[in-house]
Design an enzyme around this catalytic site. Structure first.
Site, PDB file in Angstrom:
ATOM      1  N   THR A   1       0.821  -1.206   0.000  1.00  0.00           N
ATOM      2  CA  THR A   1       0.000   0.000   0.000  1.00  0.00           C
ATOM      3  C   THR A   1       0.857   1.258   0.000  1.00  0.00           C
ATOM      4  O   THR A   1       2.004   1.246   0.433  1.00  0.00           O
ATOM      5  CB  THR A   1      -0.926   0.032   1.229  1.00  0.00           C
ATOM      6  OG1 THR A   1      -0.146  -0.067   2.424  1.00  0.00           O
ATOM      7  CG2 THR A   1      -1.939  -1.098   1.177  1.00  0.00           C
ATOM      8  N   ASN A  58       0.645   5.530   0.961  1.00  0.00           N
ATOM      9  CA  ASN A  58      -0.109   6.498   1.750  1.00  0.00           C
ATOM     10  C   ASN A  58       0.352   7.920   1.490  1.00  0.00           C
ATOM     11  O   ASN A  58       1.529   8.165   1.262  1.00  0.00           O
ATOM     12  CB  ASN A  58       0.038   6.218   3.234  1.00  0.00           C
ATOM     13  CG  ASN A  58      -0.281   4.788   3.571  1.00  0.00           C
ATOM     14  OD1 ASN A  58      -1.189   4.209   3.005  1.00  0.00           O
ATOM     15  ND2 ASN A  58       0.482   4.221   4.475  1.00  0.00           N
ATOM     16  N   GLU A  80      -4.817   3.809   3.285  1.00  0.00           N
ATOM     17  CA  GLU A  80      -3.835   3.009   2.565  1.00  0.00           C
ATOM     18  C   GLU A  80      -4.361   2.659   1.181  1.00  0.00           C
ATOM     19  O   GLU A  80      -5.426   2.058   1.051  1.00  0.00           O
ATOM     20  CB  GLU A  80      -3.516   1.749   3.361  1.00  0.00           C
ATOM     21  CG  GLU A  80      -2.984   2.052   4.762  1.00  0.00           C
ATOM     22  CD  GLU A  80      -2.831   0.813   5.617  1.00  0.00           C
ATOM     23  OE1 GLU A  80      -1.820   0.122   5.479  1.00  0.00           O
ATOM     24  OE2 GLU A  80      -3.757   0.553   6.405  1.00  0.00           O
TER      25      GLU A  80
END
Length: 200
Positions: A60, A62, A133
């Site tokens: 992920t 961010n 995320e």
């Protein structure tokens, strides 16, 4: 990689059940995105927990808190879908351990790809702060900390849940990806594939 934000309000997450898993639809949302969607985000990818790829097989990315303000004031916690695009970093912005690869990053890594996004407190991991995320559904050769990322969020998949096992969480994540891809196949959603800006 993890971002923190002040809202929405934290609430206890329900536990994922077998009946919920078996009843999940393959497509979600109306035929055309409805308010508050689309929601656009952009910012710099920052480091976080790093467990998405290691523990869950779902890397992920961010963005910083300020990039998420338009999101956290508009929607509740949960899983969302849309498109995201990675942008080549400006000089001096990418992490030093990525600089050599940034010069030769493949063109397809800088295109727009479907994404799923988790907004919440990740109750399975007992997070104390809200995180957002984004998982871009494309295989990147390396991490891209320090790169700019833009995203357009088009719909909601499901609420944030807690889990009795990591395997159950992974299973739901894989279903989320399939639901996102199916939902984005509709013409009104495909039209947003170019909504992420080419440059930032």
């Amino acid at each position: 990689m993890t971002t923190t934000a002040k809202s929405p309000e934290r609430r206890p997450a329900p536990l994922q059940t077998e009946s919920f898993r078996l009843s999940r639809p393959s497509i979600v949302g109306p035929e055309v995105p409805e308010p508050p969607f689309p929601i656009t985000l952009c910012g710099t990818v920052q480091r976080g927990f790093g467990r998405g790829g290691k523990d869950l097989g779902c890397p992920t990315a961010n963005l910083s808190d300020d990039a998420l303000e338009s999101l956290t004031t508009s929607v509740e916690t949960g899983i969302y879908y849309g498109y995201a695009r990675l942008h080549a970093p400006t000089a001096g912005n990418a992490d030093s351990d990525q600089s050599s690869h940034d010069e030769t990053r493949k063109q397809d890594e800088l295109e727009t790809w479907p994404m799923v996004m988790s907004l919440g407190w990740n109750p399975f991991y007992k997070n104390e702060k809200l995180t957002a995320e984004i998982h871009i559904m494309h295989n990147f050769e390396t991490d891209f900390y320090g790169h700019k990322l833009s995203a357009v969020i088009l719909g909601y998949i499901r609420p944030e849940l807690d889990y009795t096992s990591r395997e159950a969480l992974i299973q739901d994540i894989e279903t989320d990806k399939k639901v996102a891809l199916n939902s984005l196949e509709r013409p009104a959603y495909k039209s947003f594939a170019n909504a992420c800006p080419l440059t930032l």
